[in-house]
Structures are given as structure tokens and as C-alpha cells.
Design a protein around this motif. Structure first.
Motif, PDB file in Angstrom:
ATOM      1  N   LEU A 170       0.806  -1.228   0.116  1.00 44.53           N
ATOM      2  CA  LEU A 170       0.042   0.049  -0.063  1.00 44.53           C
ATOM      3  C   LEU A 170       0.976   1.159  -0.001  1.00 44.53           C
ATOM      4  O   LEU A 170       2.064   1.164   0.127  1.00 44.53           O
ATOM      5  N   MET A 171       0.180   2.280  -0.173  1.00 45.41           N
ATOM      6  CA  MET A 171       0.798   3.673  -0.158  1.00 45.41           C
ATOM      7  C   MET A 171       0.526   4.329   1.003  1.00 45.41           C
ATOM      8  O   MET A 171      -0.490   4.263   1.673  1.00 45.41           O
ATOM      9  N   CYS A 172       1.512   5.352   1.630  1.00 42.06           N
ATOM     10  CA  CYS A 172       1.204   6.307   2.677  1.00 42.06           C
ATOM     11  C   CYS A 172       1.606   7.554   2.539  1.00 42.06           C
ATOM     12  O   CYS A 172       2.706   7.696   1.709  1.00 42.06           O
ATOM     13  N   ARG A 309       5.492  -1.751  -8.795  1.00 39.03           N
ATOM     14  CA  ARG A 309       4.978  -0.967  -9.395  1.00 39.03           C
ATOM     15  C   ARG A 309       5.693   0.535  -9.431  1.00 39.03           C
ATOM     16  O   ARG A 309       5.836   1.284 -10.333  1.00 39.03           O
ATOM     17  N   PHE A 330      -2.252  -5.447 -14.390  1.00 35.28           N
ATOM     18  CA  PHE A 330      -2.944  -4.769 -15.638  1.00 35.28           C
ATOM     19  C   PHE A 330      -3.717  -3.444 -15.253  1.00 35.28           C
ATOM     20  O   PHE A 330      -4.342  -3.114 -16.082  1.00 35.28           O
ATOM     21  N   ASP A 331      -3.467  -3.049 -13.922  1.00 36.12           N
ATOM     22  CA  ASP A 331      -4.219  -1.838 -13.562  1.00 36.12           C
ATOM     23  C   ASP A 331      -3.368  -0.756 -13.962  1.00 36.12           C
ATOM     24  O   ASP A 331      -3.765   0.531 -14.039  1.00 36.12           O
ATOM     25  N   ALA A 333      -0.409  -1.377 -16.300  1.00 36.54           N
ATOM     26  CA  ALA A 333       0.080  -1.604 -17.826  1.00 36.54           C
ATOM     27  C   ALA A 333      -0.643  -1.072 -18.952  1.00 36.54           C
ATOM     28  O   ALA A 333      -1.790  -0.710 -18.844  1.00 36.54           O
ATOM     29  N   ASN A 334       0.082  -0.833 -20.170  1.00 38.15           N
ATOM     30  CA  ASN A 334      -0.712  -0.447 -21.320  1.00 38.15           C
ATOM     31  C   ASN A 334      -1.028  -1.381 -22.071  1.00 38.15           C
ATOM     32  O   ASN A 334      -2.325  -1.253 -22.727  1.00 38.15           O
ATOM     33  N   ALA A 336      -2.036  -5.709 -21.934  1.00 43.00           N
ATOM     34  CA  ALA A 336      -2.304  -7.088 -21.183  1.00 43.00           C
ATOM     35  C   ALA A 336      -2.156  -8.128 -22.196  1.00 43.00           C
ATOM     36  O   ALA A 336      -2.901  -8.298 -23.161  1.00 43.00           O
TER      37      ALA A 336
ATOM     38  N   VAL B  18      -2.940  -7.875  -0.199  1.00 39.34           N
ATOM     39  CA  VAL B  18      -3.853  -6.970  -0.085  1.00 39.34           C
ATOM     40  C   VAL B  18      -5.167  -7.409  -0.576  1.00 39.34           C
ATOM     41  O   VAL B  18      -5.267  -8.014  -1.708  1.00 39.34           O
ATOM     42  N   ASN B  23      -9.110  -3.605  -0.065  1.00 32.30           N
ATOM     43  CA  ASN B  23      -7.749  -2.983  -0.145  1.00 32.30           C
ATOM     44  C   ASN B  23      -7.386  -2.841   1.442  1.00 32.30           C
ATOM     45  O   ASN B  23      -6.810  -1.678   1.740  1.00 32.30           O
ATOM     46  N   VAL B 234      -3.382   6.040   4.627  1.00 32.13           N
ATOM     47  CA  VAL B 234      -2.934   4.873   4.030  1.00 32.13           C
ATOM     48  C   VAL B 234      -3.680   4.698   2.814  1.00 32.13           C
ATOM     49  O   VAL B 234      -4.982   4.921   3.026  1.00 32.13           O
ATOM     50  N   PHE B 235      -3.276   4.437   1.716  1.00 27.92           N
ATOM     51  CA  PHE B 235      -4.147   4.517   0.463  1.00 27.92           C
ATOM     52  C   PHE B 235      -3.821   3.234  -0.596  1.00 27.92           C
ATOM     53  O   PHE B 235      -2.280   2.989  -0.457  1.00 27.92           O
ATOM     54  N   GLY B 236      -4.327   2.578  -1.225  1.00 25.13           N
ATOM     55  CA  GLY B 236      -4.152   1.744  -2.041  1.00 25.13           C
ATOM     56  C   GLY B 236      -3.867   2.246  -3.371  1.00 25.13           C
ATOM     57  O   GLY B 236      -3.943   3.638  -3.680  1.00 25.13           O
ATOM     58  N   PRO B 237      -3.006   1.534  -4.226  1.00 24.69           N
ATOM     59  CA  PRO B 237      -2.624   2.006  -5.561  1.00 24.69           C
ATOM     60  C   PRO B 237      -3.749   2.538  -6.253  1.00 24.69           C
ATOM     61  O   PRO B 237      -4.665   1.694  -6.295  1.00 24.69           O
ATOM     62  N   LYS B 238      -3.529   3.765  -7.211  1.00 26.57           N
ATOM     63  CA  LYS B 238      -4.735   3.889  -8.150  1.00 26.57           C
ATOM     64  C   LYS B 238      -4.666   3.411  -9.358  1.00 26.57           C
ATOM     65  O   LYS B 238      -3.304   3.436 -10.088  1.00 26.57           O
ATOM     66  N   PRO B 239      -5.757   2.902  -9.848  1.00 27.04           N
ATOM     67  CA  PRO B 239      -5.595   2.254 -11.444  1.00 27.04           C
ATOM     68  C   PRO B 239      -5.418   3.341 -12.199  1.00 27.04           C
ATOM     69  O   PRO B 239      -5.707   4.573 -12.209  1.00 27.04           O
ATOM     70  N   LYS B 240      -4.561   3.214 -13.347  1.00 25.43           N
ATOM     71  CA  LYS B 240      -4.208   4.281 -14.336  1.00 25.43           C
ATOM     72  C   LYS B 240      -5.688   4.541 -14.788  1.00 25.43           C
ATOM     73  O   LYS B 240      -6.694   3.862 -14.766  1.00 25.43           O
ATOM     74  N   LYS B 243      -7.296   1.823 -18.938  1.00 27.39           N
ATOM     75  CA  LYS B 243      -6.926   0.747 -18.626  1.00 27.39           C
ATOM     76  C   LYS B 243      -6.030  -0.121 -19.677  1.00 27.39           C
ATOM     77  O   LYS B 243      -5.843   0.290 -20.775  1.00 27.39           O
ATOM     78  N   ALA B 244      -5.647  -1.238 -19.092  1.00 25.38           N
ATOM     79  CA  ALA B 244      -4.450  -1.876 -20.228  1.00 25.38           C
ATOM     80  C   ALA B 244      -5.361  -2.199 -21.411  1.00 25.38           C
ATOM     81  O   ALA B 244      -6.528  -2.776 -21.308  1.00 25.38           O
ATOM     82  N   GLN B 245      -4.731  -2.293 -22.575  1.00 26.19           N
ATOM     83  CA  GLN B 245      -5.473  -2.769 -23.712  1.00 26.19           C
ATOM     84  C   GLN B 245      -5.268  -4.265 -23.840  1.00 26.19           C
ATOM     85  O   GLN B 245      -4.234  -4.822 -23.791  1.00 26.19           O
ATOM     86  N   ARG B 246      -6.137  -5.056 -23.800  1.00 32.72           N
ATOM     87  CA  ARG B 246      -6.187  -6.452 -23.879  1.00 32.72           C
ATOM     88  C   ARG B 246      -5.617  -6.910 -25.018  1.00 32.72           C
ATOM     89  O   ARG B 246      -6.368  -6.397 -26.261  1.00 32.72           O
TER      90      ARG B 246
END
Lengths: 373, 296
Positions: A170-172, A309, A330-331, A333-334, A336, B18, B23, B234-240, B243-246
Motif C-alpha cells: 500500500l502507499m502512505c 510498480r 494490468f491496472d 500496464a498499457n 495486457a 492486499v 484494499n 494510507v491508500f491503495g494504488p490508483k488504477p491508471k 485501462k490496459a489494452q487486452r
């Protein structure tokens, strides 16, 4: 165990009451790290970030340069100006010619006490961490290691330092409550390198150094430079292929090396793969390894934990191979590629070989055309 | 000689997960281990013990279960173990931690003078590398960080020579005892605990020091109160945002080709950059190969 989970809810912001004596502390400082005439690039990266912080605060951006009396040290002042510094605190003495903990700790402590910065940034390198941990103790102030984000809190103008926590899951955000300067270290390549602008002016304040050589206990008796060739140059590589525990067996790392060879890429690895002894610790990418900013990063069998990451999300293009379509990688990455890395790595190797051969053929044809004209 | 080794019990971070939805950290069943970097420090201390008959004392500041980590160190061959534990120490950042450890080390030094203090280069949970320098500064000992090798140690002359990992090379430093050394990983290999060692560790006493035992009177310097830093969030990572291209494909080969096409379409300069990079590498290789060719 009563608490299986620590809820990651925002914690109520601790109360901050800054004692009167710290209220006059101002300006953002960057410690310029140099050894044997070479500046560590992290110092200029920090100036890029420091410029933004100083502009937000409406204060000056300063560098602290400590070193020997050689002209190279003086030349660093103008270089610092090109990367955005307005002001330089310069401390030159033969006793400071080589980095040593005792001398640099005394020097930095004197400078901070004399000129009172609000924020002090250092690179999270062997030298920067050695010095930062010591100076934070002499000054009895707060220090946040390995920050990946630095912002100014609009409510009270204090520094918000973000870093991974819980082993990088996690981040803080860490704040410095009631002491100054607010200190932070940042790893190389985490912040982008600012553009170099020549012709900027800089004010220089020279400050004498108090220690004589006889008072210094530790002596540098030799320096053995690394042979460049036999160490991975991950941090500055433009193309990286990395492997993780998803490769199942250490032998399968050969498939990562094979793809890397076609691309002329460096090979990286996730922390679990390094801890399992599958590859050299020098190859670890992530919070406790190297931070990289390549043009292309291919991750094979890496789940994408926060600690990995933060070491590679500065890449221009990230392609991730993982059997698990829900893998966290995959959250961010460009691309997948959901599938088995052991099959996809050789397939990618073949596809890149084919593509590059075609491009070479086009290059060759174009050169011939050129020749014929 | 008397050597102290400062260790920390940490969760085995490789096993922290996690929860994907909430989260939150799932700590259940995550085993606690001795910080792996500290084992390199302990091994180095034990090697000096083997060579000189030095006494090795391991210390940790932590909650009562940390005693288990100290027993582990005893089983490897440490002579004494001290657990520094008190409710007032909780919530300490690195500055407050180094205050407690330095106070305890001062108390230990009065019992038997200390020559060396070892610790790992950093912990795997905090990753800060700040406590070692903090201890050295507070005690006024020489600080030698990121040490990969002790070349010479002469207790009678109070002198030592170490190799220290610096940027771009190795610094060889001559220094004096007493010193704090933070050990780099990989310089030695941790021994295994043998059966007699394990039996001895099970019987041996782990001393428990509270604030009084550690000689601490100023409670404004310990725990939350003594910590200049605080965690605000404290926080979880944010998704970009994107989204990744499948990448689709019926076979690995199809998927790979589809990816390569897409990549070079999205990043048109990349192909040229890659070719130039490969040319440059080929040039370096031939440059290196030339002198060999001449000598042959």
C-alpha cells in the motif's frame, strides 16, 4: 490475533503545532551529491521537483554543495543553476574532498542551523541515505525515506511525502509534525530529469567548514571504481524485460534473457524472484531495488505489487504477461497479454525478430534507393 | 570484545496480500521472521566471535512476540539477548526508535564496554535505512554503512578497515572502534542453527528491558510523542485512468504478433529507436572485440 486486517481508511490528520523557532525556516534545499567529479543525476532530478515545490511555496530553491577545493566543485554551482537553483550554499575544504559521514554530517548540520531551510531533499543513494539519517538525528527532525511523491499541503503549506508501506503493498502519506526542516530522500529515476537551461544566474553564499583533518576519525584509503561492463545498467536502460515468480522455475529465466537479447534489453526481476535466489539482486526492480524509466518495459509473470510498480511505472510503454487476468499489474500496464509467460516469451521473441528483420530489410532497401539516385 | 547486533522482527513481506476489494492488508497467517538483512549483520558478528572469542549480544525493540526472533539469533550462536519492550515505545518512527536503542546500548555498554554494533542495511518492512545512522550519531560512534566486507579488525589497536558500497564503486575506509556497521547483503552466508544451538536457545534467558531497564527517563523522546513524523493517510494504488489494452490471439504466436504490431503502431518512433539501440550495441561489441583480434 484480534485484528486480521488494518483498514486502509484515511487516518485523521495529526495535529500540527509548529514551535515559534521554526516559523522563520524557509526555502527548499537540495543536497548535491557528487563523487570523484561526477554529480549523481538524482541531484538534478530533485532540483526539478524542488523547483515546483519552491514555486508553490513562493520561496527560493537552493542547493547545498560540500566538497574539496578543486575547481570541479565550484563548477557544480553553475550546473545547479542550469537545473533550476536560485541560490547555492557552498562549503569547500580539503577535509571535504571525499564523502565521509562525520565531515558531511557536521557540514550539513552547520549549514542547516545557519540558514534554516523549510524543506531538505537528498537522493536515496548510499551517500544520501547515510547522510540523511545522520543529519536528521543531529537536527532531531523528521525524515521520510524513498518518497515517490512530494506535494505541498494547500491548507498549511507543509510537505506531504508519499511512499510505499506494508512491504510495498500500500502507499502512505507522511507528514512532519512540529520540526524543521522537513527532510525526505527520493530514489534515482523516480522524478523526471528537468530540462537544462543555460544562462540562469545563481547567488552563492560561501560558508567555512569548521573541522580540521586531525579531528576526523575515518580515513578513505582507497576507492575501487566498479567495472561498468559486468554490472547490469538497469536504471538507465531504454528497454527492459523482467521476470517474476510466475515463471515457476529459475531455469525459465533463460526465456527472459532470450527475449532481452533480441531487443538489446537489460533483464530485470521482481523482488520475490530475487528473494527466491532466481537471479542477481542487482536486477531487482522496485522500491527495494532499482527504479527504471525505460521506453519499453515487458513484465513476465509479475503480479504488480505496489513495491514493484513504484519502480517501473515511469516507463513509456508497459506490457504485462500474466495468466491471471485480474493481476494488479494490468491496472497500470498499457498492454495486457493474458496467458502463459513460458509460451508467450518465445512467441514474443519470434515476433520481434520477424518485425526487426523486416525493418532492417526496409532500411537496406531505402539505403539502396539512396545509392541508386 | 563485546559486539551488539540490533535486529528487528518483521512480517515476511513476500507473504503479505492486499484484499482486492476492500484494499486492506491481510495479515492473517503471515509469519514473522528476523529481518533478512539483519542476519548478514549477525553472521558477521558471529564470525568475529569465532575468530576472537568476542561476546555477542542481540537486541531488539518490539512487542513481546519479538522474543521469538531473539531466540532464533541465540540458536545461531549469539550469547545474550535483550528484548526492549514497553507500551510507551509503540508508534515510534525511526528517530524515536534510535533514541530507545541508543539508550539501551548505553546501558549495555556500562555492563560490558561495546566495541562494535552491527545492524542490517535496512529492514524489509520499513526500508528506511535510518535507524543505524541514528544510533551512531546518538552514541557518537563512527558510522560505517553499506559495508560489504571487514578487511581488518585489530581490537588492541582499536582499528578496523572495511569495504563500503558507494555510488560507482567501493570505498575502502580505515576507522576506529567503537563503530556502528550496517551490513550489506550477500557479503557472507548465514550459518544454520545446529541441534545443540537450538536446545541452548530454548533454555537461555531473554532479558526483558522496559523503559527503566533501558535507562530511559525522558518519555517525550519515545513512541508517538518522540516521533516527528506521522502517517497522515494510507491508500491503495490508483488504477491508471486508461485501462490496459487486452491483446487477443488464438495462439501465443498470434497474440505476440498482434502485440508487436499494436506497440509499434502506438509508438511510431519506437522501431527506429530500437534499431538504433541495437546498432549501438553492435558497435560497442565490435569495438571491444577489436583489440582481441589484434592480439590473436
Amino acid at each position: 490475533m484480534s485484528d486480521d486486517t488494518d483498514i486502509a481508511k484515511p487516518i485523521k490528520k495529526p495535529k500540527r503545532v509548529l514551535p515559534e523557532r521554526f516559523k522563520s525556516y524557509k526555502n527548499v534545499w537540495v543536497f548535491v551529491e557528487h563523487e570523484h567529479g561526477h554529480v549523481h543525476p538524482v541531484s538534478w532530478e530533485l532540483l526539478g521537483k524542488g523547483r515546483k515545490l519552491a514555486d508553490t511555496l513562493g520561496c527560493e530553491l537552493a542547493v547545498a554543495i560540500l566538497g574539496g577545493t578543486a575547481p570541479e566543485v565550484r563548477a557544480l554551482v553553475d550546473e545547479a543553476a542550469c537545473y533550476g537553483a536560485d541560490l547555492c550554499y557552498l562549503m569547500q575544504s580539503d577535509v571535504l574532498a571525499d564523502y565521509r559521514n562525520q565531515t558531511y554530517t557536521v557540514g550539513m548540520t552547520e549549514l542547516v542551523n545557519a540558514y534554516q531551510p523549510e524543506i531538505l531533499l537528498l537522493g536515496a543513494t548510499a551517500q544520501g541515505r547515510d547522510l540523511a539519517g545522520s543529519v536528521a538525528t543531529t537536527l532531531l527532525t523528521g525524515l521520510t525515506a524513498d518518497c515517490t511523491g512530494l506535494e505541498i499541503d494547500p491548507s498549511d503549506k507543509s510537505l506531504l511525502s508519499s511512499r510505499p508501506t506494508f512491504g510495498g503493498s500500500l502507499m502512505c502519506t507522511i507528514v512532519n509534525l512540529a520540526t524543521r526542516p522537513q527532510m525526505a530522500t527520493v530514489r534515482p529515476r523516480v522524478m523526471p530529469m528537468p530540462a537544462r537551461q543555460s544562462g540562469r544566474t545563481i547567488r552563492v553564499i560561501e560558508h567555512p567548514f569548521s573541522l580540521v583533518e586531525e579531528a576526523v576519525v575515518t580515513k578513505v584509503i582507497d576507492f575501487i571504481p566498479d567495472a561498468r561492463a559486468d554490472k547490469p545498467q538497469l536504471a538507465f536502460a531504454d528497454f527492459i524485460v523482467s521476470g517474476g515468480r510466475g515463471l515457476a522455475k529459475p531455469e525459465n529465466f533463460a526465456k527472459v534473457f532470450a527475449l532481452a537479447k533480441v531487443l538489446g534489453a537489460e533483464v530485470g526481476a521482481s523482488r520475490p524472484a530475487v528473494h527466491a535466489g532466481w537471479t542477481d539482486p542487482e536486477r531487482q526492480v522496485g522500491q527495494s531495488g532499482k527504479t527504471v524509466r525505460p521506453k519499453l518495459y515487458i513484465a513476465a509473470g509479475i503480479s504488480g505489487a505496489v513495491q514493484h510498480r513504484v519502480g517501473m511505472e515511469g516507463a513509456d510503454a508497459i506490457a504485462a504477461i500474466n495468466v491471471d487476468a485480474n493481476a494488479p499489474i494490468f491496472d497500470f500496464a498499457n498492454y495486457a497479454l493474458v496467458g502463459n509467460a513460458l509460451e508467450l516469451l518465445p512467441a514474443l521473441q519470434a515476433a520481434f525478430e520477424k518485425r526487426l528483420a523486416a525493418a532492417r530489410a526496409r532500411q537496406g532497401a531505402a539505403a539502396q534507393d539512396e545509392g541508386a539516385r | 570484545m563485546h559486539i551488539a547486533v540490533c535486529i528487528k522482527q518483521v512480517p515476511d513481506s513476500a507473504q503479505i496480500r492486499v484484499h482486492p476489494v476492500t484494499n486492506t492488508i491481510m495479515r492473517q497467517g503471515v509469519p514473522a521472521i528476523v529481518n533478512p538483512f539483519d542476519l548478514f549483520a549477525l553472521e558477521e558478528a558471529l564470525r568475529i566471535k569465532d575468530a576472537t572469542g568476542a561476546t555477542v549480544t542481540v537486541l531488539t525493540m518490539g512487542p513481546p512476540p519479538a522474543e521469538e526472533a531473539l531466540r532464533k539469533c541465540l540458536s545461531f550462536g549469539a550469547d545474550h539477548a535483550i528484548l526492549i519492550t514497553d507500551k510507551v515505545f509503540s508508534g515510534a518512527d525511526t528517530l524515536a526508535t534510535s533514541f530507545v536503542l541508543a539508550s539501551a546500548l548505553r546501558t549495555l555498554n556500562e555492563r560490558q564496554p561495546l566495541d562494535l554494533i552491527f545492524t542490517g542495511k535496512q529492514t524489509i518492512d520499513g526500508d528506511t535505512a535510518q535507524v543505524g545512522p541514528g544510533i551512531a550519531i546518538r552514541l557518537g560512534y563512527q558510522l560505517l554503512t553499506y559495508v560489504s566486507k571487514i578487511r581488518e579488525l585489530d581490537p588492541a589497536a582499536r582499528r578496523l578497515v572495511v569495504e563500503r558500497r558507494a555510488e560507482g564503486g567501493v570505498q575502502v575506509l580505515q576507522s576506529a572502534l567503537p563503530a556502528v556497521i550496517t551490513m550489506l547483503e550477500g557479503g557472507n552466508e548465514m550459518r544454520f542453527a545446529d541441534m545443540p544451538g537450538m536446545f541452548r536457545a530454548a533454555r537461555q534467558e531473554v532479558e526483558i528491558w522496559n523503559r527503566d531497564g533501558a535507562g530511559i527517563t525522558d518519555l517525550t523522546q519515545v513512541g508517538l510523542k518522540g516521533s516527528p513524523t506521522a502517517v497522515a493517510q494510507v491508500f491503495g494504488p490508483k488504477p491508471k485512468a486508461v485501462k490496459a489494452q487486452r491483446i487477443e490471439g488464438a495462439t501465443p504466436a498470434e497474440m505476440a504478433e498482434a502485440f508487436v504490431d499494436k506497440l509499434f503502431a502506438d509508438f511510431p518512433q519506437l522501431e527506429g529507436e530500437l534499431l538504433a539501440h541495437l546498432d549501438q550495441l553492435a558497435g560497442q561489441d565490435s569495438g571491444l572485440a577489436a583489440p582481441q583480434g589484434e592480439s590473436a
